[in-house]
Design a protein around this motif. Structure first.
Motif, mmCIF file in Angstrom:
data_model
loop_
_atom_site.group_PDB
_atom_site.id
_atom_site.type_symbol
_atom_site.label_atom_id
_atom_site.label_comp_id
_atom_site.label_asym_id
_atom_site.label_seq_id
_atom_site.Cartn_x
_atom_site.Cartn_y
_atom_site.Cartn_z
ATOM 1 N N MET A 1 7.310 -2.187 1.171
ATOM 2 C CA MET A 1 6.764 -2.820 2.387
ATOM 3 C C MET A 1 7.231 -0.782 3.487
ATOM 4 O O MET A 1 6.479 -0.869 4.061
ATOM 5 C CB MET A 1 8.378 -3.128 2.840
ATOM 6 C CG MET A 1 8.098 -4.481 2.787
ATOM 7 S SD MET A 1 9.961 -5.189 3.632
ATOM 8 C CE MET A 1 9.497 -5.930 4.771
ATOM 9 N N THR A 2 8.145 0.042 2.423
ATOM 10 C CA THR A 2 7.936 1.188 3.213
ATOM 11 C C THR A 2 7.072 1.923 2.786
ATOM 12 O O THR A 2 6.005 2.449 3.966
ATOM 13 C CB THR A 2 9.139 1.940 2.626
ATOM 14 O OG1 THR A 2 10.149 1.412 2.843
ATOM 15 C CG2 THR A 2 8.527 3.534 2.986
ATOM 16 N N THR B 1 4.045 0.409 3.299
ATOM 17 C CA THR B 1 3.231 -0.438 3.660
ATOM 18 C C THR B 1 3.195 0.491 4.855
ATOM 19 O O THR B 1 2.983 0.044 5.603
ATOM 20 C CB THR B 1 2.829 -1.749 3.785
ATOM 21 O OG1 THR B 1 2.621 -2.482 2.587
ATOM 22 C CG2 THR B 1 1.906 -3.054 4.971
ATOM 23 N N SER B 2 4.353 0.437 5.482
ATOM 24 C CA SER B 2 4.627 0.523 6.974
ATOM 25 C C SER B 2 4.793 2.342 7.406
ATOM 26 O O SER B 2 4.083 2.973 8.569
ATOM 27 C CB SER B 2 5.975 0.278 7.564
ATOM 28 O OG SER B 2 7.378 0.881 7.011
ATOM 29 N N LYS B 3 4.762 2.773 5.860
ATOM 30 C CA LYS B 3 5.070 4.227 6.248
ATOM 31 C C LYS B 3 3.775 5.036 5.371
ATOM 32 O O LYS B 3 3.582 6.551 5.930
ATOM 33 C CB LYS B 3 6.454 5.211 5.867
ATOM 34 C CG LYS B 3 7.655 4.785 6.961
ATOM 35 C CD LYS B 3 8.357 5.423 6.728
ATOM 36 C CE LYS B 3 9.645 5.071 7.787
ATOM 37 N NZ LYS B 3 11.233 5.825 7.002
ATOM 38 N N LEU B 4 3.340 4.575 4.284
ATOM 39 C CA LEU B 4 2.272 5.751 3.852
ATOM 40 C C LEU B 4 0.591 4.704 4.429
ATOM 41 O O LEU B 4 -0.031 5.408 3.621
ATOM 42 C CB LEU B 4 2.660 5.486 1.654
ATOM 43 C CG LEU B 4 3.908 6.057 2.050
ATOM 44 C CD1 LEU B 4 4.715 6.218 0.572
ATOM 45 C CD2 LEU B 4 3.321 8.282 2.862
ATOM 46 N N GLY B 5 0.859 3.369 5.126
ATOM 47 C CA GLY B 5 -0.480 3.204 5.289
ATOM 48 C C GLY B 5 -1.199 2.619 4.750
ATOM 49 O O GLY B 5 -2.080 2.192 4.693
ATOM 50 N N HIS B 6 -0.815 1.718 3.317
ATOM 51 C CA HIS B 6 -1.480 0.927 2.611
ATOM 52 C C HIS B 6 -1.416 -0.067 3.027
ATOM 53 O O HIS B 6 -0.858 -1.119 3.625
ATOM 54 C CB HIS B 6 0.036 0.526 1.204
ATOM 55 C CG HIS B 6 0.163 2.345 0.415
ATOM 56 N ND1 HIS B 6 -0.174 2.294 -0.851
ATOM 57 C CD2 HIS B 6 0.128 3.441 0.392
ATOM 58 C CE1 HIS B 6 0.460 3.587 -1.707
ATOM 59 N NE2 HIS B 6 0.080 4.421 -0.564
ATOM 60 N N VAL B 7 -2.458 -0.973 1.975
ATOM 61 C CA VAL B 7 -2.788 -2.096 2.801
ATOM 62 C C VAL B 7 -2.366 -3.388 1.621
ATOM 63 O O VAL B 7 -2.780 -3.345 0.374
ATOM 64 C CB VAL B 7 -4.226 -2.471 2.673
ATOM 65 C CG1 VAL B 7 -4.687 -3.426 3.075
ATOM 66 C CG2 VAL B 7 -4.819 -1.524 3.538
ATOM 67 N N PHE B 8 -1.390 -4.313 2.229
ATOM 68 C CA PHE B 8 -0.696 -4.682 1.507
ATOM 69 C C PHE B 8 -0.599 -6.263 1.793
ATOM 70 O O PHE B 8 -0.419 -6.816 3.222
ATOM 71 C CB PHE B 8 0.796 -4.528 0.861
ATOM 72 C CG PHE B 8 1.130 -4.979 -1.177
ATOM 73 C CD1 PHE B 8 1.192 -4.319 -1.366
ATOM 74 C CD2 PHE B 8 2.190 -6.273 -0.669
ATOM 75 C CE1 PHE B 8 1.231 -4.896 -2.876
ATOM 76 C CE2 PHE B 8 2.516 -6.864 -2.092
ATOM 77 C CZ PHE B 8 2.281 -6.363 -3.158
#
Length: 205
Positions: free
Chosen positions: A189-190, A192-199
């Motif tokens: 979740m981090t 996704t929210s902070k590093l821009g990963h798409v999950f």
């Protein structure tokens, strides 16, 4: 030979039988730093073919020690299996542990995460940027393997952007939402929210 300011040398290649199939391992070295990297290739392709690839940063804890704190080992196994199923493809295995901070600093970051910091906060607390990885050598590795068009297995748009900036034609991004555990949900979740990963966040519920 150099490109994108990275001098490199192709060292050698050899057969690498695995439980997924028989790959070929290709060794590369960044000549300035003597940092070693490898590519694993499977099958054959012609110039201009779309080749499935994954850029995978080394994760000793996940790849070799079966840690469930991250999804790295799970993703590596899934990518290897996908490539064999497709009949051809490449893993670019880059030796940049802990998003570039190194193994021992990653252990320090884990210790901080045990006290309540997330993965980004822990790196920054140690004085590092959240992600120090460099993908420059990927172009050189792909050129050596005669790969110009790729289907990129990743949840990280920064990898896609890095390849496109180097002139690699990324025909498709293929999600690799694999390896969610109770131990790594907050970590994912981090990212996704902070590093821009798409999950697929539904998998994290």
């Amino acid at each position: 030979m150099s490109n994108n300011h990275v001098a490199y040398e192709f060292v050698s290649c050899a057969k690498l039988p695995t439980r997924f199939g028989e790959f070929t391992i290709h060794g590369f070295v960044e000549t300035a730093s003597q940092q070693e990297h490898v590519a694993l290739s499977y099958g054959e392709w012609q110039t201009g073919d779309v080749v499935p690839i994954r850029i995978h940063s080394e994760c000793l804890t996940g790849d070799a020690l079966f840690s469930t704190r991250c999804d790295c080992g799970f993703q590596l196994e899934k990518a290897l299996a996908n490539i064999v199923e497709e009949g051809h493809g490449v893993i670019l295995y880059l030796r940049q542990e802990g998003r570039g901070i190194g193994l021992l600093n990653k252990i320090k970051a884990y210790n901080l995460q045990d006290t309540g910091l997330d993965t980004v906060e822990a790196n920054e607390h140690l004085g590092f940027d959240a992600d120090l990885r460099d993908y420059s050598i990927c172009k050189l590795m792909l050129d050596t393997l005669n790969v110009q068009k790729v289907q990129l297995m990743t949840n990280n748009p920064k990898k896609l952007n890095a390849l496109e900036a180097m002139g690699i034609n990324v025909v498709e991004r293929k999600a690799i939402d694999h390896g969610v555990t109770d131990d790594n949900k907050h970590y994912l979740m981090t990212k996704t929210s902070k590093l821009g990963h798409v999950f697929n966040l539904e998998k994290l519920k």
